[in-house]
Design a protein around this motif. Sequence first.
Motif, PDB file in Angstrom:
ATOM      1  N   THR A 159       0.867  -1.190   0.000  1.00 18.23           N
ATOM      2  CA  THR A 159       0.000   0.000   0.000  1.00 18.23           C
ATOM      3  C   THR A 159       0.902   1.237   0.000  1.00 18.23           C
ATOM      4  OG1 THR A 159      -0.193  -0.237   2.413  1.00 18.23           O
ATOM      5  CG2 THR A 159      -1.991  -1.098   1.090  1.00 18.23           C
ATOM      6  N   VAL A 160       1.362   1.634   1.189  1.00 19.97           N
ATOM      7  CA  VAL A 160       2.246   2.793   1.308  1.00 19.97           C
ATOM      8  C   VAL A 160       3.538   2.585   0.524  1.00 19.97           C
ATOM      9  CG1 VAL A 160       3.552   4.228   2.930  1.00 19.97           C
ATOM     10  CG2 VAL A 160       1.309   3.343   3.582  1.00 19.97           C
ATOM     11  N   GLY A 161       4.086   1.382   0.612  1.00 20.10           N
ATOM     12  CA  GLY A 161       5.355   1.093  -0.057  1.00 20.10           C
ATOM     13  C   GLY A 161       5.282   1.248  -1.563  1.00 20.10           C
ATOM     14  N   ILE A 162       4.219   0.738  -2.153  1.00 18.61           N
ATOM     15  CA  ILE A 162       4.044   0.847  -3.603  1.00 18.61           C
ATOM     16  C   ILE A 162       4.017   2.317  -4.025  1.00 18.61           C
ATOM     17  CG2 ILE A 162       2.339   0.566  -5.456  1.00 18.61           C
ATOM     18  CD1 ILE A 162       3.815  -1.950  -5.054  1.00 18.61           C
ATOM     19  N   LEU A 163       3.340   3.153  -3.255  1.00 16.96           N
ATOM     20  CA  LEU A 163       3.271   4.581  -3.563  1.00 16.96           C
ATOM     21  C   LEU A 163       4.654   5.221  -3.504  1.00 16.96           C
ATOM     22  CD1 LEU A 163       0.028   5.698  -1.656  1.00 16.96           C
ATOM     23  CD2 LEU A 163       0.279   5.010  -4.038  1.00 16.96           C
ATOM     24  N   LEU A 164       5.437   4.864  -2.481  1.00 12.48           N
ATOM     25  CA  LEU A 164       6.791   5.408  -2.356  1.00 12.48           C
ATOM     26  C   LEU A 164       7.675   4.994  -3.531  1.00 12.48           C
ATOM     27  CD1 LEU A 164       7.385   4.811   1.476  1.00 12.48           C
ATOM     28  CD2 LEU A 164       7.185   7.044   0.337  1.00 12.48           C
ATOM     29  N   ILE A 165       7.558   3.736  -3.953  1.00 11.87           N
ATOM     30  CA  ILE A 165       8.351   3.253  -5.075  1.00 11.87           C
ATOM     31  C   ILE A 165       7.942   3.956  -6.364  1.00 11.87           C
ATOM     32  CG2 ILE A 165       8.771   1.252  -6.576  1.00 11.87           C
ATOM     33  CD1 ILE A 165      10.392   1.102  -4.059  1.00 11.87           C
ATOM     34  N   GLN A 166       6.654   4.147  -6.561  1.00 13.14           N
ATOM     35  CA  GLN A 166       6.180   4.823  -7.764  1.00 13.14           C
ATOM     36  C   GLN A 166       6.608   6.286  -7.774  1.00 13.14           C
ATOM     37  OE1 GLN A 166       1.982   3.821  -7.524  1.00 13.14           O
ATOM     38  NE2 GLN A 166       2.197   2.337  -9.177  1.00 13.14           N
ATOM     39  N   LEU A 167       6.569   6.940  -6.630  1.00 14.28           N
ATOM     40  CA  LEU A 167       7.053   8.314  -6.527  1.00 14.28           C
ATOM     41  C   LEU A 167       8.547   8.370  -6.830  1.00 14.28           C
ATOM     42  CD1 LEU A 167       5.122   9.490  -3.336  1.00 14.28           C
ATOM     43  CD2 LEU A 167       4.871  10.431  -5.649  1.00 14.28           C
ATOM     44  N   SER A 168       9.279   7.369  -6.344  1.00 20.59           N
ATOM     45  CA  SER A 168      10.712   7.285  -6.621  1.00 20.59           C
ATOM     46  C   SER A 168      10.986   7.128  -8.114  1.00 20.59           C
ATOM     47  CB  SER A 168      11.322   6.103  -5.851  1.00 20.59           C
ATOM     48  OG  SER A 168      12.680   5.930  -6.190  1.00 20.59           O
ATOM     49  N   ALA A 169      10.084   6.415  -8.793  1.00 25.08           N
ATOM     50  CA  ALA A 169      10.246   6.194 -10.234  1.00 25.08           C
ATOM     51  C   ALA A 169       9.703   7.356 -11.058  1.00 25.08           C
ATOM     52  CB  ALA A 169       9.542   4.905 -10.640  1.00 25.08           C
ATOM     53  N   GLY A 170       9.185   8.390 -10.388  1.00 26.68           N
ATOM     54  CA  GLY A 170       8.683   9.554 -11.091  1.00 26.68           C
ATOM     55  C   GLY A 170       7.313   9.375 -11.695  1.00 26.68           C
ATOM     56  N   ALA A 171       6.532   8.435 -11.178  1.00 25.50           N
ATOM     57  CA  ALA A 171       5.204   8.170 -11.733  1.00 25.50           C
ATOM     58  C   ALA A 171       4.211   9.228 -11.269  1.00 25.50           C
ATOM     59  CB  ALA A 171       4.730   6.789 -11.312  1.00 25.50           C
ATOM     60  N   ASN A 172       3.259   9.519 -12.119  1.00 23.69           N
ATOM     61  CA  ASN A 172       2.143  10.381 -11.748  1.00 23.69           C
ATOM     62  C   ASN A 172       1.064   9.516 -11.099  1.00 23.69           C
ATOM     63  OD1 ASN A 172       3.241  12.786 -12.835  1.00 23.69           O
ATOM     64  ND2 ASN A 172       2.648  12.110 -14.885  1.00 23.69           N
ATOM     65  N   LEU A 173       0.813   9.761  -9.835  1.00 21.02           N
ATOM     66  CA  LEU A 173      -0.069   8.870  -9.083  1.00 21.02           C
ATOM     67  C   LEU A 173      -1.506   9.357  -9.062  1.00 21.02           C
ATOM     68  CD1 LEU A 173       2.178   8.150  -5.984  1.00 21.02           C
ATOM     69  CD2 LEU A 173       1.915   6.781  -8.030  1.00 21.02           C
ATOM     70  N   LYS A 174      -2.394   8.429  -9.187  1.00 25.50           N
ATOM     71  CA  LYS A 174      -3.816   8.653  -8.967  1.00 25.50           C
ATOM     72  C   LYS A 174      -4.246   7.654  -7.907  1.00 25.50           C
ATOM     73  CE  LYS A 174      -4.828  10.253 -13.665  1.00 25.50           C
ATOM     74  NZ  LYS A 174      -5.628  10.002 -14.893  1.00 25.50           N
ATOM     75  N   VAL A 175      -4.215   8.107  -6.671  1.00 33.85           N
ATOM     76  CA  VAL A 175      -4.441   7.184  -5.561  1.00 33.85           C
ATOM     77  C   VAL A 175      -5.920   6.837  -5.471  1.00 33.85           C
ATOM     78  CG1 VAL A 175      -4.205   6.833  -3.091  1.00 33.85           C
ATOM     79  CG2 VAL A 175      -2.498   8.179  -4.325  1.00 33.85           C
ATOM     80  N   GLY A 176      -6.225   5.565  -5.551  1.00 33.42           N
ATOM     81  CA  GLY A 176      -7.583   5.077  -5.443  1.00 33.42           C
ATOM     82  C   GLY A 176      -7.575   3.642  -4.968  1.00 33.42           C
ATOM     83  N   PHE A 177      -8.760   3.096  -4.811  1.00 33.72           N
ATOM     84  CA  PHE A 177      -8.871   1.734  -4.283  1.00 33.72           C
ATOM     85  C   PHE A 177      -8.115   0.738  -5.157  1.00 33.72           C
ATOM     86  CE2 PHE A 177     -11.121  -2.374  -4.048  1.00 33.72           C
ATOM     87  CZ  PHE A 177     -10.935  -2.645  -2.698  1.00 33.72           C
ATOM     88  N   LYS A 178      -8.241   0.884  -6.480  1.00 40.11           N
ATOM     89  CA  LYS A 178      -7.590  -0.056  -7.392  1.00 40.11           C
ATOM     90  C   LYS A 178      -6.075   0.002  -7.272  1.00 40.11           C
ATOM     91  CE  LYS A 178     -11.244  -0.179 -10.905  1.00 40.11           C
ATOM     92  NZ  LYS A 178     -11.583   0.083 -12.334  1.00 40.11           N
ATOM     93  N   GLN A 179      -5.550   1.151  -6.801  1.00 46.01           N
ATOM     94  CA  GLN A 179      -4.110   1.329  -6.658  1.00 46.01           C
ATOM     95  C   GLN A 179      -3.524   0.305  -5.681  1.00 46.01           C
ATOM     96  OE1 GLN A 179      -2.942   4.111  -8.383  1.00 46.01           O
ATOM     97  NE2 GLN A 179      -0.842   3.466  -8.078  1.00 46.01           N
ATOM     98  N   PHE A 180      -4.337  -0.118  -4.718  1.00 45.27           N
ATOM     99  CA  PHE A 180      -3.831  -0.988  -3.662  1.00 45.27           C
ATOM    100  C   PHE A 180      -4.101  -2.476  -3.909  1.00 45.27           C
ATOM    101  CE2 PHE A 180      -4.896   3.084  -1.495  1.00 45.27           C
ATOM    102  CZ  PHE A 180      -3.598   3.459  -1.192  1.00 45.27           C
ATOM    103  N   ILE A 181      -4.856  -2.790  -4.951  1.00 43.92           N
ATOM    104  CA  ILE A 181      -5.161  -4.189  -5.225  1.00 43.92           C
ATOM    105  C   ILE A 181      -4.052  -4.786  -6.074  1.00 43.92           C
ATOM    106  CG2 ILE A 181      -6.802  -5.789  -6.280  1.00 43.92           C
ATOM    107  CD1 ILE A 181      -7.780  -4.385  -3.740  1.00 43.92           C
ATOM    108  N   ASN A 182      -3.330  -5.701  -5.514  1.00 37.85           N
ATOM    109  CA  ASN A 182      -2.211  -6.339  -6.191  1.00 37.85           C
ATOM    110  C   ASN A 182      -2.046  -7.733  -5.611  1.00 37.85           C
ATOM    111  OD1 ASN A 182      -0.344  -6.013  -3.768  1.00 37.85           O
ATOM    112  ND2 ASN A 182      -0.888  -3.885  -4.198  1.00 37.85           N
ATOM    113  N   PRO A 183      -1.306  -8.605  -6.282  1.00 40.60           N
ATOM    114  CA  PRO A 183      -1.169  -9.997  -5.826  1.00 40.60           C
ATOM    115  C   PRO A 183      -0.648 -10.134  -4.402  1.00 40.60           C
ATOM    116  CG  PRO A 183      -0.392  -9.786  -8.071  1.00 40.60           C
ATOM    117  CD  PRO A 183      -0.656  -8.389  -7.590  1.00 40.60           C
ATOM    118  N   GLY A 184       0.312  -9.271  -4.024  1.00 42.94           N
ATOM    119  CA  GLY A 184       0.862  -9.362  -2.673  1.00 42.94           C
ATOM    120  C   GLY A 184      -0.174  -9.103  -1.599  1.00 42.94           C
ATOM    121  N   LEU A 185      -0.946  -8.050  -1.775  1.00 45.88           N
ATOM    122  CA  LEU A 185      -1.978  -7.723  -0.787  1.00 45.88           C
ATOM    123  C   LEU A 185      -3.090  -8.772  -0.790  1.00 45.88           C
ATOM    124  CD1 LEU A 185      -2.965  -5.797   1.352  1.00 45.88           C
ATOM    125  CD2 LEU A 185      -4.109  -4.459  -0.425  1.00 45.88           C
TER     126      LEU A 185
END
Length: 309
Positions: free
Chosen positions: A143-169
Amino acid sequence: MVVWPILSSLIMIFILIVPGVFFKKKNILTEDQNGAINSIVVNLTWPCLVIDAMQMKFSLQVLKDSAYILVVCLLILAIIFAISFPVAKLIKLPKTKQYLTVFMLLFGNTGFIGIPVIKALYGTDAVFYAAIVELINDILIFTVGILLIQLSAGANLKVGFKQFINPGLIGVIIGLVLFLLNIQLPNLIGGSIEMIGNATTPLTMFCIGFQIGGLKFKEIAGDFQVYAICFVKLLIVPVLTLLVVKLWAGNFSMLEKVLIIGFAMPVGAVASIFSQQYKGEAAFATKSVLLSTVLSLITIPIFAIIMEL
């Protein structure tokens, strides 16, 4: 308390890096092929590892102990988060590396290295509590970690519910539901999940080794900023944890020892894996993972011994 089990566990896992280095040096695999292995780890083997770790019998005492671990972990992680950005700015990191540094200081290698080391130190009974620490880490990483990694990679984030759904979670949720409902998977399914999950550590170490194979020794050993991150991660973080636990509990029971050793782990290998996957600061992450893992051969035994004094 014997120091050798800690050292042998770390050395054994560290040796798993060697094949990845060899494959890179000999050009046996391409970057794309290594990226495919990264995807297998993130999307398959790690979720299975989490589900398997949560296959434990439910009890109220275990639930109370887990709640205790949760509260203390969140408190310590909040403290780490508060000091992470000032540390990153103090060592003059660019913005992208600042986000990655926060990730690396927050999330140690509590699964791939932490669980084997805790088992070697405190026995099988301690593994469940190590898995709880790993569970908390996993929820925050995906959740938080994915956002930090994406910010580190310079991604433009649109934080929403789908943002947190991934195989690990999803793996975390499945494992937690099975635990709370006291459902034990049949051997046919549970055994298969366990086998897939067991592939996580060697595959992860292989990917790290592959990245290391593309680096020069001077790049690894001569980076002051990496040493600064290792110093904070391996010494400051566990000292803070030890002080919080000492003030909270007074004595070092198994639960407290698991917490302290868990926070004494080196930078999580997932920092390198995710940085590769999201095309971020992969080389910086890999150097931090490698150097902190090597130095943890010294620091982890020190904290293990301190708690036995």
